[in-house]
Enzyme design. Structure first.
Site, PDB file in Angstrom:
ATOM      1  CD  GLU A   1      -3.526  -1.010  -2.289  1.00 35.50           C
ATOM      2  OE1 GLU A   1      -4.218  -2.059  -2.395  1.00 35.50           O
ATOM      3  OE2 GLU A   1      -3.952   0.043  -1.791  1.00 35.50           O
TER       4      GLU A   1
ATOM      5  CD  GLU B   1      -8.924   0.825  -2.835  1.00 36.28           C
ATOM      6  OE1 GLU B   1      -8.719  -0.268  -3.363  1.00 36.28           O
ATOM      7  OE2 GLU B   1      -9.196   0.960  -1.615  1.00 36.28           O
TER       8      GLU B   1
END
Length: 1005
Positions: free
Chosen positions: A536, A468
Site C-alpha cells: 500500500e 495487518e
C-alpha cells in the site's frame, strides 16, 4: 429490591444463554467448518455435448442456480430466532423476500457500520455476545431435476458474510464461516430428487472468525456471493491442479495436470488443449482404479501469458458423458536476481488495491462491475491488483486471466485490532491471534481455501498471508504450507516485512525516500535483498496523490524497487438521500450509525468515486504509470519502452509545437521498433523557435489501436513577463472614508477604514461581491487534517481571518494605493495601481514573518458577480491539478464553466485548482494576468463552505452552498496536496511553503 432481583434473574438468564451459545460452532475459534467438502479449484461440471456446443457453465443441466428471491427474516439478536425455524413444517408464507446475493444492511435490515481498525462488536477477546449478534433466516424451496437421480449433489456458497448453518428438509447439514471463500456441502442424502425440498439457512453476522475479518471496510452481512447446487456422476472430477509453466528458456509450455476423482473407476479420461477452438494436443488417460491421475506434456512454442499478452488456451477434460472446461495460461513467476520476474522478464508493478464495493449493493459485486473497473484500470495503465484484504469472487480471476492483470491473492485474515508487527504499534503476543495455537486452524483453513480455489489462475502471481496482523507462529505455518504446496509462486506478508516468512518486502506507506534507504542497506542482510513492492502507498483519500512522480523517479532508478499498490481503487461510499431528496454518498457515521464507533470518511480513499467517476488523481496515476516515457535533448527525443513484453511495433509518434497555448505546428512519424525494457533515440524535425513567445513541445505515442500510451511536454522557450500597465495613470478621487481610482469605464473604490477594495464599478454597476484580501488558508484536505493543520498551521488561519489595517496611503501623482495590514504573524502590503484604461495592477508583499510554521497558501481572494460564469484560461489542464500533482495536466487554452471547477469529494475540501496559469478570461470582460505563473481556483461557493472546524463534521457534497457570486483565488503558491498517507504525513518538503518574504503581482481588467 424487586427491581434488583429481576435484574439478577435477567443477568443469570443471559449468562446461561451465552454459556449455551459457547457450544455452537460459530462461537469456537477452533471450529471453522462442519461437514463441508475438501476445498477445490473453481470449475463447473457439464455434459460433453454442452461443452462442445458452447453452453455456458451456469446454464448446464448439472447446475441449479439458487440466486434470486429467498424468504427472509432479520433479527437484531440471534437469541430471538425461533427455535423451530428449521422444522420442515415451519410456515414462511408471511415472511418478506430478499434478493440473493446481497448484504442485508443494503436491503434495509440492520445498520451498516464502517470501521478501519477494531471490531464492530465488543472486541475484547470474548466471543461475540449472542444477545447483540444480528442474524437472519433464509428459506427457499428447491426442486432438483429428476435427471439428477443417482448423482452426487452439492450445495456451494461462493461467499457468506458471517457464519452460515445449513438445513435441508429440517435436517442440519453443516456449518461454515470465513466469508470470502467458497464452502461446499454434499447434500445428496438430504435431498429428494424431483420433489420440492426445503432449504433453510441461519446466518449470524459475528462469529469467532470475525476477529480475523477486521478489514478496513463496511461491516456487512448476508449471502453476498453466488449460491448454487450442482450434480455429477458418483465418479466425477473432484478437483484439478494445473501447473502451466514455461521451460527451454521460456519458449515451451510445461503442462502438468493432476486430476482428482471422487471415486476410482475403470473408464478412460480424455483431455484436449485448444487454441482458438482448434485442438493442438489431445490424449487419453487410461485408469487403473485410481483417484489421482497425472498428465505431463510439453507444448512447443507456446503463446505466453502475461498482463500485457494475456494468451489463454482451453483445456477440456472428458470423463464419460461429463466434461470440465477451463482456461490455461502458460507463464513462470520467479524471484531472480533479487527481483520479481514473469517469464524471465523484469517488470514494474503499477498496481492498486481493490475492495469489493458497489454504491448500492455493498460487497455484492457482479461480473459487469468488474468489467467496468477493469476497463478504467486498463485505460489508466494499471497492470496489477492486490485483493485487499480477502479473495474475490471466482469470476474476478477469470476476468483477470483473460484481460491481463497481475494479482496478489490475499487470505481473508486481518486482526488489526490486536496490533501489527510491521507498523507503529506491536501486538501483545498473549492476545494477538497470529501467536495463539487456539487460532492456528482459522489461519490455516482460510489460507488453504484461498489457495485451493484459485491455484489454477495464471493471473495470480503472488500469495499474501493476510494484512495487518501480528506475525506469530500461525503465519510461519501458513507460509510454510504455501511454499510446500506451491513451488510456482512467491508468498508475501506485509506483517512479515522484517522477518523470514515472506519472499517479498511488501511494506505499506513507506515514503519514497525509504526506497533509497532500502537500496542503501542492500548488502546488510537478506531482508534487504528481496524485491521491494509496497503493498500500500499513495493513500488516495480525498484530494490527494501528490508527489507520485517522486516515488516513481526513485523506483525507476533502482531495479529492486518494483513499484506498489496504491490505496485504493474505489471510494466505499453508499448512495443515499438527505431529507430534501438530494443524493450523496454516505460514509462512516451515516445511515443511523452515528451512535456506533466508526472511522468517518476513512472508507473513501479511492481513485474513483463510488459511482466510478474518475477523480483527478487517477489521471495523474495514468501519466506516472505510463509505459512509454521520454527525455529531450535539443531535437533528440529519447523514447523509453517500459513494457515487459510489448515492442513498439506499428506505434506512431506525434509531436506538436504549442505557442502561447495554441498548436501552431504538428508532425508525426512511425516510431521505430523499441524492444521491451529498452530505449531508442529519435530525431525530431525542428520547429521554428520564436524568441518572443512561450513555446512548448508536446509529444505523444499511440499504439496500433490508436490508443494513447505515453505523452510528455517540454518547455522550449519561456516568455518574459511584460506589464500591460500604461504610463497614463487613472484619476484619483478622495472622499471622506473612500478613495476612488477612475478610468473612462471603470472605478475601483477603496475603504480607508478597512483598507480593502469595497466596490468595482463597471458601467455603473458594482460587480464586486467580496473584497480583494490576502489569503493564507485553504479548506483543509483529509491529508491536512491528518497532520492536525489547525494545530500545526492554525496561525495562518487567524492571519486569513483577522487582518488589522495599520496604514492606508494614497499617492495621487502615481495613482498608487498602499494598504498595510498586520495579520498576526506577519505584515502584508496590498499595493494597487490603475491606468487610464481601467487596468489594475495588484501587488501583494508578505514580510516580517514571526512564525516558523509553513504557510498553506500565499494568494489573493475575491468574489465578483455570478454572471461571470464562463472561463478561458491558459495553463495546465483541463482537469484539476496542484503543485505536486500536475504532471498529467498539459499546457493549453481551455474553456470551462465555473461549475466545471467543482470536484465533489465525498467530504467537502479544497478542490478545483489549475496550476501554472498565465492568464484567465471570464465572460463579460474580466481578465487576470500573472507576473509569473499562478494557481487559479474559482467556484460559486466560498472558502467557509468547504471547511470543517478542527474536528471533522459529518459533511457531504449536498452541504455545499451554491451562492450568487463567482469566488476567485489567485495563489502565488499553495502547498502540495500530499498523499504519502492521511494520518500525519505532510506534503514532501519541496512542496511546502517556507515562512519567508514573498511578493507577487497580478493585473486585472
Amino acid at each position: 429490591m424487586k427491581r434488583n432481583i429481576l435484574k439478577i434473574i435477567l443477568i443469570f438468564a443471559m449468562s446461561i444463554s451465552f454459556a449455551e451459545a459457547q457450544d455452537l460452532p460459530h462461537q469456537k475459534p477452533e471450529i471453522v467448518t462442519v461437514n463441508t467438502e475438501t476445498p477445490r479449484s473453481s470449475f463447473y461440471i457439464q455434459t460433453k455435448d454442452e461443452v462442445k456446443s458452447g453452453v455456458s457453465s451456469i446454464n448446464s443441466q448439472h447446475v441449479l442456480d439458487l440466486n434470486g428471491e429467498w424468504k427472509f427474516q432479520f433479527y437484531n439478536s440471534e437469541v430471538d430466532i425461533p427455535s423451530n425455524f428449521n422444522s420442515p413444517h415451519f410456515n414462511f408464507s408471511a415472511w418478506g423476500n430478499i434478493t440473493v446475493p446481497s448484504n442485508w444492511e443494503m436491503e434495509g435490515h440492520g445498520i451498516p457500520i464502517y470501521k478501519n481498525v477494531g471490531f464492530a462488536f465488543k472486541g475484547n477477546g470474548q466471543m461475540p455476545d449472542p444477545a447483540y449478534n444480528p442474524s437472519a433466516i433464509y428459506h427457499k424451496e428447491i426442486t432438483p431435476n429428476t435427471s439428477w437421480d443417482g448423482k452426487d449433489i452439492y450445495l456451494r456458497f461462493e461467499g457468506v458474510a458471517g457464519g452460515v448453518y445449513v438445513y435441508v428438509n429440517g435436517k442440519e447439514v453443516g456449518y461454515s464461516e470465513g466469508s470470502k471463500t467458497a464452502a461446499e456441502f454434499n447434500v445428496t442424502e438430504y435431498l429428494n430428487v424431483g420433489e420440492t425440498n426445503q432449504l433453510t439457512l441461519k446466518v449470524v453476522k459475528y462469529t469467532s472468525g470475525s476477529y480475523l475479518e477486521d478489514q478496513d471496510f463496511w461491516r456487512l452481512a448476508g449471502i453476498e456471493r453466488d449460491v448454487y447446487l450442482w450434480a455429477a456422476q458418483p465418479s466425477h472430477i473432484k478437483d484439478l491442479n494445473i501447473i502451466s509453466s514455461l521451460k527451454n528458456k521460456y519458449k515451451d509450455g510445461d503442462l502438468n495436470i493432476e486430476i482428482t476423482l471422487s471415486k476410482p473407476n475403470s473408464s478412460k479420461l480424455k483431455w484436449e488443449l485448444l487454441e482458438n477452438g482448434k485442438i493442438i494436443k489431445s490424449k487419453t488417460i487410461a485408469q487403473v482404479n485410481k483417484t489421482i491421475l497425472k498428465v505431463n506434456e510439453t507444448i512447443k512454442s507456446v503463446k505466453k501469458w502475461s498482463a500485457e499478452t494475456s494468451n489463454l488456451y482451453d483445456l477440456v477434460i472428458y470423463n464419460g458423458e461429463e466434461a470440465v472446461k477451463t482456461k490455461v495460461g502458460f507463464r513462470t513467476v520467479e524471484i531472480k536476481d533479487h527481483t520479481l520476474q514473469v517469464n524471465g522478464q523484469y517488470l514494474l508493478v503499477k498496481g492498486v488495491n481493490l475492495h469489493d464495493h458497489h454504491m448500492t449493493r455493498g460487497h455484492t459485486v457482479t461480473r459487469e462491475d468488474y468489467l467496468e473497473d477493469f476497463a478504467i484500470m486498463k485505460a489508466h495503465n494499471i497492470n496489477a491488483i492486490r485483493c485487499s484484504h480477502y479473495p474475490k469472487p471466482s469470476f474476478f480471476y477469470e476476468l483477470c486471466d483473460s484481460l491481463g492483470f497481475y494479482v496478489v491473492d490475499e487470505a481473508n485474515i486481518e486482526a488489526h485490532g490486536f496490533g501489527n508487527d510491521s507498523q507503529y504499534y506491536h501486538p501483545d503476543t498473549t492476545k494477538s491471534l497470529g501467536y495463539l495455537p487456539l487460532w492456528e486452524k482459522q489461519h490455516m483453513e482460510r489460507t488453504i481455501r484461498m489457495y485451493e480455489r484459485d491455484k489454477n489462475h495464471p493471473s495470480v502471481i503472488i500469495w499474501s498471508l493476510g494484512n495487518e496482523n501480528g506475525n506469530g507462529q500461525n503465519f510461519y505455518k501458513t507460509y510454510d504450507w504455501l511454499k510446500e504446496n506451491d513451488k510456482t509462486r512467491p508468498v508475501q506478508s506485509e506483517s512479515a516485512n522484517h522477518f523470514t516468512n515472506t519472499d517479498i518486502s511488501a511494506p505499506m506507506y513507506n515514503i519514497a525516500q525509504s526506497g533509497l534507504d532500502y537500496v542503501r542497506d542492500f548488502d546488510k542482510e537478506p531482508r534487504f535483498q528481496r524485491p521491494y513492492i509496497q503493498c500500500e502507498y499513495a493513500h488516495a483519500m480525498g484530494n490527494s496523490v501528490g508527489d507520485l512522480k517522486e516515488y516513481w523517479d526513485i523506483y525507476r532508478a533502482h531495479k529492486i524497487l518494483q513499484g506498489g499498490f496504491i490505496w485504493d481503487w474505489v471510494d466505499q461510499g453508499i448512495l443515499t438521500k438527505n431529507e430534501k431528496g438530494e443524493e450523496f454518498f454516505a460514509y462512516g457515521g451515516d445511515l443511523r450509525a452515528s451512535r456506533y464507533p466508526n472511522d468517518e470518511n476513512f472508507c473513501a480513499n479511492g481513485l474513483v468515486n463510488a459511482d466510478r467517476k474518475i477523480k483527478p488523481s487517477l489521471l495523474e496515476v495514468k501519466k506516472v504509470y505510463q509505459n512509454i516515457n521520454f527525455t529531450l535533448s535539443e531535437n533528440k527525443l529519447m523514447v523509453n519502452n517500459e513494457y515487459s513484453f510489448l515492442a513498439t511495433t506499428n506505434y506512431t509518434l506525434k509531436y506538436q509545437l504549442k505557442e502561447n497555448g495554441r498548436v501552431v505546428d504538428e508532425k508525426k512519424m512511425k516510431l521505430p521498433r523499441i524492444q521491451p525494457m529498452s530505449e531508442k533515440s529519435v530525431t525530431l524535425q525542428q520547429f521554428a523557435i520564436d524568441n518572443e513567445e512561450e513555446q512548448f513541445l508536446y509529444v505523444a505515442v499511440y499504439n496500433e489501436k490508436n490508443e494513447l500510451v505515453g505523452e510528455e511536454e517540454f518547455l522550449i522557450q519561456e516568455k518574459k513577463y511584460v506589464s500591460q500597465l500604461s504610463d497614463a495613470k487613472a484619476d484619483v478621487e478622495m472622499l471622506n472614508n473612500e478613495v476612488i481610482l477612475k478610468s473612462n469605464t471603470t472605478q475601483w473604490i477603496f475603504s480607508k477604514t478597512s483598507g480593502y477594495m469595497v466596490a468595482w464599478m463597471k458601467e455603473g454597476k458594482n460587480i464586486l461581491q467580496r473584497p480583494f484580501k490576502p489569503t493564507f488558508w485553504r479548506a483543509p484536505l483529509d491529508n491536512d487534517l491528518g497532520f492536525q493543520i489547525y494545530d500545526t498551521l492554525g496561525v495562518w488561519k487567524k492571519a486569513n481571518d483577522f487582518q488589522k489595517l495599520l496604514s492606508f496611503e494614497v499617492n495621487s501623482s502615481s495613482g498608487k494605493i498602499t494598504a498595510l495590514f498586520d495579520v498576526g504573524v506577519a505584515k502584508v502590503n496590498m499595493i494597487y495601481q490603475m491606468d487610464d484604461q481601467g487596468l489594475l495592477r495588484i501587488t501583494m508583499d508578505l514580510f516580517d514573518i514571526t512564525t516558523n510554521n509553513h504557510i498553506p497558501r500565499v494568494g489573493i481572494n475575491y468574489a465578483i458577480d455570478e454572471k461571470f460564469n464562463q472561463v478561458e484560461f491558459y495553463g495546465k489542464g483541463p482537469h484539476e491539478n496542484y503543485w505536486d500533482r500536475k504532471t498529467s495536466a498539459m499546457m493549453g487554452i481551455y474553456q470551462l464553466n465555473v461549475s466545471d471547477f467543482d470536484f465533489e469529494y465525498i467530504r467537502p475540501q479544497e478542490n478545483g485548482a489549475r496550476a501554472d496559469v498565465r492568464y484567465v478570461k471570464f465572460t463579460n470582460g474580466h481578465s487576470i494576468y500573472g507576473e509569473q505563473p499562478f494557481l487559479f481556483t474559482t467556484h460559486h461557493s466560498v472558502l467557509g463552505d468547504y471547511q470543517d472546524g478542527p474536528k471533522k463534521g459529518q459533511r457531504h457534497s449536498t452541504d455545499i452552498i451554491k451562492r450568487p457570486l463567482t469566488d476567485i483565488t489567485i495563489d502565488h503558491l499553495q502547498m502540495g496536496v500530499g498523499g504519502d498517507y492521511s494520518w500525519g504525513a505532510w506534503p514532501i518538503p519541496k512542496y511546502l511553503i517556507k515562512p519567508q518574504d514573498y511578493s507577487f503581482s497580478i493585473e486585472l481588467k
